[in-house]
Design a protein around this motif. Structure first.
Motif, PDB file in Angstrom:
ATOM      1  N   ALA A  44       4.086  11.849   2.957  1.00 36.13           N
ATOM      2  CA  ALA A  44       3.664  10.468   2.723  1.00 36.13           C
ATOM      3  C   ALA A  44       3.906   9.581   3.946  1.00 36.13           C
ATOM      4  O   ALA A  44       3.192   8.596   4.166  1.00 36.13           O
ATOM      5  CB  ALA A  44       4.390   9.918   1.494  1.00 36.13           C
ATOM      6  N   THR A  45       4.861   9.965   4.750  1.00 36.05           N
ATOM      7  CA  THR A  45       5.180   9.131   5.922  1.00 36.05           C
ATOM      8  C   THR A  45       4.020   9.075   6.928  1.00 36.05           C
ATOM      9  O   THR A  45       4.029   8.246   7.836  1.00 36.05           O
ATOM     10  CB  THR A  45       6.437   9.661   6.636  1.00 36.05           C
ATOM     11  OG1 THR A  45       6.366  11.086   6.642  1.00 36.05           O
ATOM     12  CG2 THR A  45       7.709   9.222   5.931  1.00 36.05           C
ATOM     13  N   ASP A  46       3.015   9.956   6.747  1.00 35.59           N
ATOM     14  CA  ASP A  46       1.831   9.861   7.600  1.00 35.59           C
ATOM     15  C   ASP A  46       1.154   8.498   7.467  1.00 35.59           C
ATOM     16  O   ASP A  46       0.355   8.112   8.326  1.00 35.59           O
ATOM     17  CB  ASP A  46       0.812  10.958   7.241  1.00 35.59           C
ATOM     18  CG  ASP A  46       1.117  12.259   7.969  1.00 35.59           C
ATOM     19  OD1 ASP A  46       2.061  12.268   8.787  1.00 35.59           O
ATOM     20  OD2 ASP A  46       0.413  13.253   7.715  1.00 35.59           O
ATOM     21  N   LEU A  47       1.459   7.786   6.405  1.00 27.35           N
ATOM     22  CA  LEU A  47       0.913   6.434   6.234  1.00 27.35           C
ATOM     23  C   LEU A  47       1.250   5.563   7.453  1.00 27.35           C
ATOM     24  O   LEU A  47       0.450   4.726   7.864  1.00 27.35           O
ATOM     25  CB  LEU A  47       1.496   5.803   4.953  1.00 27.35           C
ATOM     26  CG  LEU A  47       0.948   4.435   4.546  1.00 27.35           C
ATOM     27  CD1 LEU A  47      -0.541   4.505   4.225  1.00 27.35           C
ATOM     28  CD2 LEU A  47       1.711   3.878   3.347  1.00 27.35           C
ATOM     29  N   MET A  89      -0.612   2.642  11.943  1.00 22.61           N
ATOM     30  CA  MET A  89      -0.101   2.404  13.302  1.00 22.61           C
ATOM     31  C   MET A  89       1.146   1.526  13.269  1.00 22.61           C
ATOM     32  O   MET A  89       1.279   0.588  14.072  1.00 22.61           O
ATOM     33  CB  MET A  89      -1.174   1.746  14.179  1.00 22.61           C
ATOM     34  CG  MET A  89      -2.398   2.585  14.386  1.00 22.61           C
ATOM     35  SD  MET A  89      -2.333   3.496  15.919  1.00 22.61           S
ATOM     36  CE  MET A  89      -2.761   2.252  17.096  1.00 22.61           C
ATOM     37  N   LYS A  90       2.024   1.819  12.328  1.00 32.93           N
ATOM     38  CA  LYS A  90       3.266   1.052  12.222  1.00 32.93           C
ATOM     39  C   LYS A  90       4.398   2.049  12.021  1.00 32.93           C
ATOM     40  O   LYS A  90       4.286   2.953  11.176  1.00 32.93           O
ATOM     41  CB  LYS A  90       3.227   0.111  10.999  1.00 32.93           C
ATOM     42  CG  LYS A  90       2.152  -0.957  11.072  1.00 32.93           C
ATOM     43  CD  LYS A  90       2.608  -2.151  11.894  1.00 32.93           C
ATOM     44  CE  LYS A  90       1.515  -3.168  12.060  1.00 32.93           C
ATOM     45  NZ  LYS A  90       0.488  -2.824  13.052  1.00 32.93           N
ATOM     46  N   ILE A 150       0.873  -1.175   0.000  1.00 32.12           N
ATOM     47  CA  ILE A 150       0.000   0.000   0.000  1.00 32.12           C
ATOM     48  C   ILE A 150       0.905   1.218   0.000  1.00 32.12           C
ATOM     49  O   ILE A 150       1.739   1.363   0.906  1.00 32.12           O
ATOM     50  CB  ILE A 150      -0.863   0.047   1.278  1.00 32.12           C
ATOM     51  CG1 ILE A 150      -1.684  -1.234   1.392  1.00 32.12           C
ATOM     52  CG2 ILE A 150      -1.757   1.275   1.303  1.00 32.12           C
ATOM     53  CD1 ILE A 150      -2.414  -1.358   2.718  1.00 32.12           C
ATOM     54  N   ALA A 151       0.765   2.060  -1.022  1.00 31.01           N
ATOM     55  CA  ALA A 151       1.620   3.244  -1.080  1.00 31.01           C
ATOM     56  C   ALA A 151       0.769   4.482  -1.237  1.00 31.01           C
ATOM     57  O   ALA A 151      -0.348   4.429  -1.768  1.00 31.01           O
ATOM     58  CB  ALA A 151       2.577   3.122  -2.255  1.00 31.01           C
ATOM     59  N   THR A 152       1.292   5.612  -0.743  1.00 37.09           N
ATOM     60  CA  THR A 152       0.603   6.873  -0.967  1.00 37.09           C
ATOM     61  C   THR A 152       1.607   7.933  -1.379  1.00 37.09           C
ATOM     62  O   THR A 152       2.789   7.853  -1.029  1.00 37.09           O
ATOM     63  CB  THR A 152      -0.175   7.352   0.278  1.00 37.09           C
ATOM     64  OG1 THR A 152      -0.937   8.511  -0.087  1.00 37.09           O
ATOM     65  CG2 THR A 152       0.734   7.715   1.437  1.00 37.09           C
ATOM     66  N   THR A 153       1.084   8.935  -2.137  1.00 36.39           N
ATOM     67  CA  THR A 153       1.910  10.085  -2.470  1.00 36.39           C
ATOM     68  C   THR A 153       1.345  11.325  -1.774  1.00 36.39           C
ATOM     69  O   THR A 153       1.701  12.441  -2.092  1.00 36.39           O
ATOM     70  CB  THR A 153       1.940  10.310  -4.000  1.00 36.39           C
ATOM     71  OG1 THR A 153       0.595  10.271  -4.475  1.00 36.39           O
ATOM     72  CG2 THR A 153       2.762   9.239  -4.694  1.00 36.39           C
ATOM     73  N   GLY A 212       9.499   7.952   2.288  1.00 33.53           N
ATOM     74  CA  GLY A 212       9.947   9.326   2.056  1.00 33.53           C
ATOM     75  C   GLY A 212       8.778  10.286   2.200  1.00 33.53           C
ATOM     76  O   GLY A 212       7.630   9.858   2.303  1.00 33.53           O
ATOM     77  N   GLU A 213       9.099  11.572   2.183  1.00 34.18           N
ATOM     78  CA  GLU A 213       8.060  12.602   2.282  1.00 34.18           C
ATOM     79  C   GLU A 213       7.096  12.542   1.095  1.00 34.18           C
ATOM     80  O   GLU A 213       5.923  12.837   1.221  1.00 34.18           O
ATOM     81  CB  GLU A 213       8.710  13.997   2.259  1.00 34.18           C
ATOM     82  CG  GLU A 213       9.521  14.318   3.490  1.00 34.18           C
ATOM     83  CD  GLU A 213       8.625  14.735   4.633  1.00 34.18           C
ATOM     84  OE1 GLU A 213       7.973  15.783   4.504  1.00 34.18           O
ATOM     85  OE2 GLU A 213       8.571  13.999   5.639  1.00 34.18           O
ATOM     86  N   GLU A 214       7.643  12.161  -0.076  1.00 38.74           N
ATOM     87  CA  GLU A 214       6.831  12.208  -1.289  1.00 38.74           C
ATOM     88  C   GLU A 214       6.108  10.903  -1.579  1.00 38.74           C
ATOM     89  O   GLU A 214       5.040  10.905  -2.175  1.00 38.74           O
ATOM     90  CB  GLU A 214       7.709  12.556  -2.493  1.00 38.74           C
ATOM     91  CG  GLU A 214       8.080  14.008  -2.464  1.00 38.74           C
ATOM     92  CD  GLU A 214       9.136  14.344  -3.477  1.00 38.74           C
ATOM     93  OE1 GLU A 214       9.259  13.605  -4.473  1.00 38.74           O
ATOM     94  OE2 GLU A 214       9.844  15.330  -3.242  1.00 38.74           O
TER      95      GLU A 214
END
Ligand code: SAH
Length: 456
Positions: free
Chosen positions: A12-15, A20-21, A5-8, A44-46
């Protein structure tokens, strides 16, 4: 089997907070059928990516079953994404699945850009079914075929892209992976319906493949499938027979002379405004007549309408001029297709809730579920409920003795019946209920309509 699961979304580190990991750590979880390892290949941030690798232990799987690991339906178990992965997702990312976040609740509530991969996913019917399942949920789907070790069953590497709430995305995977896999590893019983409705209820009711999803999730058990489908969308059947919007009812004619509905909407608008609520959910909003009034009042910063009837929602969208330049701002009004008898996080932020002439459209045995959803699980501080006053019906000379005002009404209550229902809610969840009549009050029979305002 592997899930990523990835987000931009930035940062992005808010993931890591949502799941909760901690992105710098490797987390391991033991199951009876194997072990899940989660870690962040990229943080990363992005762009931030979390991965879940599930090692299913073929020996643990057949322990006590007298089967050899390579025989029978278990032969691809260690390899392919299956209901084991759903179980692992639900445990490892449990908090994220419930849509809550201790540190980033606003983000948990928001749709964020997501990229998801599941490898290898069984696709015995080919990638077409995979698309039919995920695309209606707003995902951009790509499937790459994957060589499978046995050469028998086709698998794909699934990639999903879209803007979704993380909890919704996890719910989609939780339900649809076992649907594609079909071979569920545990016995399917009544509580599977609960799981299905809990994780899928909000979107499944409106999914074009809801029958296939329900049937396959419940492993083809016809009794369970029927019962689940009935709980998902019983209102649509009712609508097909006697749609509230389809033809003018006796109710409209009877009540027209006194413009009762206008009076009702005016009264409810007044109660909602006085409550100080800024976010209001109109449950069973129908064609949006209440929302049309509420939208004119700037104190309501967000308005949510929910209804089981797609046709009514379309009419509501037109009435409210949604998406048109003269209509309300895009994020101020949302219309949701859903059922009142399912917990639905899409309106959980509502501070006040309205149910105008809605409860009498539900079968009485479904009222406890409605009460649980509306009074037991919301954060709202005010709930306004209106319903006809059955005592008044004898005064409508056009209404045959003993009949209801509308063909879709399942019941009509006397004032005492309404009070007794409210008393149950006061007692169970600590609300305070105040009863009043709407329309001209008659000495014996009361007013034509009645309203209960619940506060806490
Ligand atoms: N509140 C509106 C409409 C009332 S008619 C008004 O006052 O104008 C009742 C509405 O409730 C219908 O639009 C019907 O589709 C909807 N409804 C009935 N049962 C429902 C359920 N279980 N979930 C969601 N909506 C439901």
């Amino acid at each position: 089997m592997f899930l990523s699961i990835a987000t931009t979304h930035r940062p992005a580190t808010d993931l890591g907070y949502l799941l909760m990991k901690h992105p710098a750590r490797v987390h391991e979880t033991e199951f009876s059928f194997g072990r899940a390892t989660s870690f962040f290949p990229q943080a990363g941030e992005e762009r931030c990516e979390a991965a879940l690798v599930l090692d299913v232990d073929p020996v643990a799987l057949v322990r006590g079953r007298g089967e050899s690991p390579v025989e029978g339906y278990v032969n691809d178990r260690p390899y392919a994404a299956s209901s084991f992965l759903s179980v692992a997702i639900n445990r490892v990312f449990r908090t994220a699945m419930t849509g809550t976040s201790r540190d980033r609740q606003a983000l948990a509530d928001a749709a964020i850009p997501l990229e998801i991969e599941v490898v290898p996913l069984p696709a015995r019917e080919g990638p077409d079914l995979v698309r039919r399942l995920f695309e209606p949920l707003g995902w951009q789907v790509s499937c790459r075929s994957v060589d499978d070790a046995t050469g028998e069953a086709p698998y794909v590497a699934l990639r999903l892209e879209g803007r979704q709430r993380l909890a919704d995305a996890l719910g989609h995977l939780y339900v649809l992976i076992p649907v594609l896999d079909e071979a569920k590893h545990y016995w399917v019983g009544e509580d599977e319906i609960t799981k299905l409705l809990e994780k899928g209820g909000a979107w499944l009711a409106a999914h074009p493949e809801r029958e296939l999803v329900t049937r396959r999730y419940l492993k083809g058990r016809r009794d369970l499938t029927r019962s689940a489908l009935a709980r998902l969308a019983p209102e649509e059947e009712a609508e097909a027979e006697a749609g509230p919007a389809a033809r003018p009812s006796v109710e409209d004619a009877l009540e027209a002379s006194m413009r009762l509905h206008d009076l009702r909407l005016e009264t409810v608008t007044g109660v909602l405004a006085a409550s100080g609520a800024r976010v209001v959910a109109d449950l069973g909003c129908g064609e949006g007549r209440l929302l049309e009034r509420l939208v004119r009042d700037r104190r309501f910063v967000r308005l949510i309408g929910l209804d089981a009837s797609v046709r009514s929602l379309e009419r509501a969208a037109r009435r409210l001029r949604l998406g048109q330049p003269e209509g309300p701002q895009a994020d101020r009004v949302s219309l949701l297709h859903g059922a009142l008898t399912l917990r639905d996080r899409r309106w959980q932020e509502a501070e006040a809730v309205a149910l105008v002439e809605v409860i009498e459209h539900l079968d009485p045995e479904r009222l406890p579920t409605l009460a649980e959803v509306v009074f037991g699980t919301t954060r709202a501080k005010t709930v306004v409920v209106t319903t006809p006053n059955a005592e008044h019906n004898v005064l409508f000379t056009a209404l045959a003795c003993g009949s209801l005002r509308h063909p879709d009404h399942r019941f009509e209550w006397t004032r005492a019946e309404m009070r007794s229902w409210a008393a149950g809610i006061e007692e169970r969840w600590g609300w305070k209920a105040a009863h009043s009549g709407i329309g001209p009050e008659q000495p014996v029979h009361g007013a034509p309509s009645q309203m209960m305002v619940f506060t806490r």
